[in-house]
Design a protein around this motif. Structure first.
Motif, PDB file in Angstrom:
ATOM      1  N   ALA A 302       1.012  -1.046   0.261  1.00 46.28           N
ATOM      2  CA  ALA A 302       0.226  -0.012   0.039  1.00 46.28           C
ATOM      3  C   ALA A 302       0.877   1.222  -0.095  1.00 46.28           C
ATOM      4  O   ALA A 302       0.283   2.373  -0.559  1.00 46.28           O
ATOM      5  CB  ALA A 302      -0.931   0.091   1.189  1.00 46.28           C
ATOM      6  N   ILE A 443      -3.940  -5.897  -2.547  1.00 46.47           N
ATOM      7  CA  ILE A 443      -3.764  -4.938  -1.872  1.00 46.47           C
ATOM      8  C   ILE A 443      -3.674  -3.606  -2.937  1.00 46.47           C
ATOM      9  O   ILE A 443      -4.305  -2.480  -2.607  1.00 46.47           O
ATOM     10  CB  ILE A 443      -2.204  -4.964  -1.227  1.00 46.47           C
ATOM     11  N   THR A 447      -6.268  -0.597  -2.443  1.00 45.19           N
ATOM     12  CA  THR A 447      -6.177   0.344  -1.500  1.00 45.19           C
ATOM     13  C   THR A 447      -6.650   1.643  -1.543  1.00 45.19           C
ATOM     14  O   THR A 447      -6.982   2.422  -0.809  1.00 45.19           O
ATOM     15  CB  THR A 447      -4.558   0.401  -1.416  1.00 45.19           C
ATOM     16  N   VAL A 458      -7.487   1.771   7.921  1.00 44.85           N
ATOM     17  CA  VAL A 458      -6.567   0.988   7.321  1.00 44.85           C
ATOM     18  C   VAL A 458      -5.306   0.681   7.848  1.00 44.85           C
ATOM     19  O   VAL A 458      -4.795  -0.480   7.583  1.00 44.85           O
ATOM     20  CB  VAL A 458      -6.015   1.836   5.998  1.00 44.85           C
TER      21      VAL A 458
END
Length: 541
Positions: A302, A443, A447, A458
């Protein structure tokens, strides 16, 4: 112990730790530079004003722009997923070296296609090129750890596979800084954002040149009946004659391992799939996949792919400021990777570093998430000055990097490269690499939406997964450092898991002592004659 102290499973001649084995690992790791650069540069390129203007990002809604950015990033991971599986096929029939060459060519073609994108053609060349580039890096991510681990002496195997991770970080370092450089030195034109895309071709070109010099894996050659060539490569990479006791013992172990698995599993393309019926094989495949699930669950990708968005969430504003902060992140990762490579991976071991990294990293993520929840810095951005709380959040972000990098960043690749037996190693590494890219894809794909919907949550999500990884490692993953590849089956049979390495190393040292006693009972020339006879037999095959 000194910085470069080694823990050996048996007495090893100094000649074994020669420049050739390190150079092979370094050349193969140009593939990691490709992967690291491609993973790092795309996030900041998407934030370059010249790029956003070229493709009219301002016309998109927040959700539409998030979807577009996610697609640009994630098609690369989707291609890599399939590339890592394709590599099993090419590796079986063509070997490690030729497979590496093929996937590097595929990557180079993809990188070239991306350069055709412009306002008139739209995003299509970038999307198509990133799919091909992804297939290339997926195949390379499968091949390089296997290739290096099969060349490596056990005592430095972690260090040599770690060169692959170092290459990843060097590529990432360039990727993180390049957009800061072009944004501060070049006018915001098409050439400005084309340069980061063009730089992809440098590491792939160097690997194509270096692949001409690389040798094939001796273990793959032995397994495919090419004994004369295998002996030549093994003696070359160990810098020892074929009559040396170390070579004789290593060949005996490799051939014994091959014979055992041909007897128990069988030889052929589909035989390793049949081995998946065995619980012990299924278990290692599951462990490999879960290692990469927890690696990606730490939040690293991320940050890699959406670093400007991550830093903006903790209050850092301005294009250059965001790029600079991201570049420092790359520097921290690279420096700590060198520390991990030279010392931690083979001296401190795999398990201990994973424990420390997950514990410290989770605490840092909890703090960052709590700060964003309480201070809500993104909604209060003004002149860009950070509050004391914001400065603390940035500090904890870099502290998280310090915990993560020498632990979860490269260690899962090391463990997966060494824990499979000869007959399932290529398929096992294909599974591990595919798992890495599968979780990576999830991811990278979601994200942007996670930040829109979850905000500070998150960080709590990633912190929770890191806590779960501690439990997973303690109960299920044995320490693999210094264990010969041929003894990995025994390692995974020993219980309790946390003591398996210590028990097996004691067994191996006892076996070596008994072997030495047996040698002393014979004449001093027996081993030399046996070595000459063995070498002569391999020449006549």
């Amino acid at each position: 112990m000194t910085l470069l102290a080694l823990k050996e499973d048996r007495p090893t001649p100094k000649a074994v730790y020669n420049w050739r084995v390190y150079m092979c690992a370094a050349v193969a790791s140009f593939a990691a530079c490709m992967i690291g650069y491609d993973s790092a540069f795309i996030g900041t390129t998407l934030a370059l004003p010249s790029f956003t203007e070229e493709f009219d990002f301002a016309s998109y809604s927040p959700s539409g722009l998030a979807l577009l950015q996610a697609n640009i990033v994630s098609v690369y991971q989707a291609g890599a997923f399939f590339g890592s599986l394709f590599a099993y096929v090419t590796s079986h029939f063509l070997g490690r070296r030729k497979s590496l060459f093929i996937f590097t060519v595929v990557f180079s073609i993809g990188a070239g296609i991306m350069l055709a994108a412009n306002k008139e053609r739209g995003m299509a060349p970038i999307l198509a090129g990133r799919v091909l580039a992804g297939i290339g890096v997926g195949g390379c991510s499968n091949m390089v750890p296997i290739y290096i681990s099969e060349l490596s002496p056990p005592a430095v195997r972690g260090r040599l596979v770690g060169i692959y991770e170092l290459g990843w970080q060097i590529g990432g370092l360039v990727g993180f800084w390049i957009n800061y450089g072009v944004n501060t030195t070049l006018a915001p034109t098409r050439s400005q954002w084309l340069i980061p895309f063009a730089v992809q071709l440098i590491p792939s070109g160097l690997l194509l040149i270096g692949a001409v010099w690389l040798k094939e894996s001796p273990r793959w050659l032995f397994a495919n009946g090419k004994k004369k060539e295998a002996m030549e490569v093994l003696c070359w990479v160990r810098n020892l004659p074929p009559t040396d006791t170390y070579i004789i013992d290593e060949v005996r172990a490799i051939e014994s391992d091959i014979e055992r698995f041909e007897r128990e599993v069988g030889k052929g393309f589909w035989k390793p799939f049949q081995a998946l019926k065995q619980r012990k094989v299924q278990w290692r495949f599951l462990l490999g996949g879960l290692l990469f699930m927890f690696q990606n669950g730490s939040g690293i990708n991320a940050i890699n792919y959406y670093s400007p968005k991550v830093f903006r969430s903790i209050g850092i504003v301005g294009t250059n400021t965001g790029f600079l902060t991201t570049g420092i992140f790359g520097v921290v990762k690279t420096v700590l990777t060198v520390v991990w490579l030279l010392w931690l991976v083979d001296l401190a071991g795999r398990r201990r570093m994973l424990f420390i990294g997950a514990t410290g990293g989770s605490l840092c993520m909890w703090f960052i998430g709590a700060y964003i929840k309480i201070a809500d810095p993104e909604s209060k951005q003004g002149d860009g000055d950070l509050t004391p709380g914001g400065i603390a959040a940035v500090f904890f972000f870099y502290l998280w990097t310090a915990f993560y990098t020498p632990s979860w960043n490269g260690t899962p690749w090391v463990i997966n490269s060494e824990m499979f037996d000869l007959n399932t190693r290529s398929l096992g590494q294909a599974s591990a690499a595919a798992n890495n890219w599968f979780w990576n894809f999830l991811i990278s794909r979601f994200t942007p939406q996670m930040f829109l919907k979850m905000e500070y949550g998150v960080y709590f999500f990633f912190a929770s997964l890191m806590i779960l990884s501690i439990i997973f490692i303690f109960f299920f993953v044995p320490e693999t450092k210094s264990i010969p590849l041929e003894a990995m089956d025994r390692l995974f049979e020993i219980k309790p898991v946390h003591s398996a390495n210590k028990i097996l190393m004691a067994e191996l040292q006892l076996e070596n002592e008994n072997h030495d006693v047996g040698n002393l009972s014979g004449s001093s020339s027996t081993d030399e004659k046996r070595g000459k006879n063995h070498f002569q037999q391999t020449e006549t095959v």
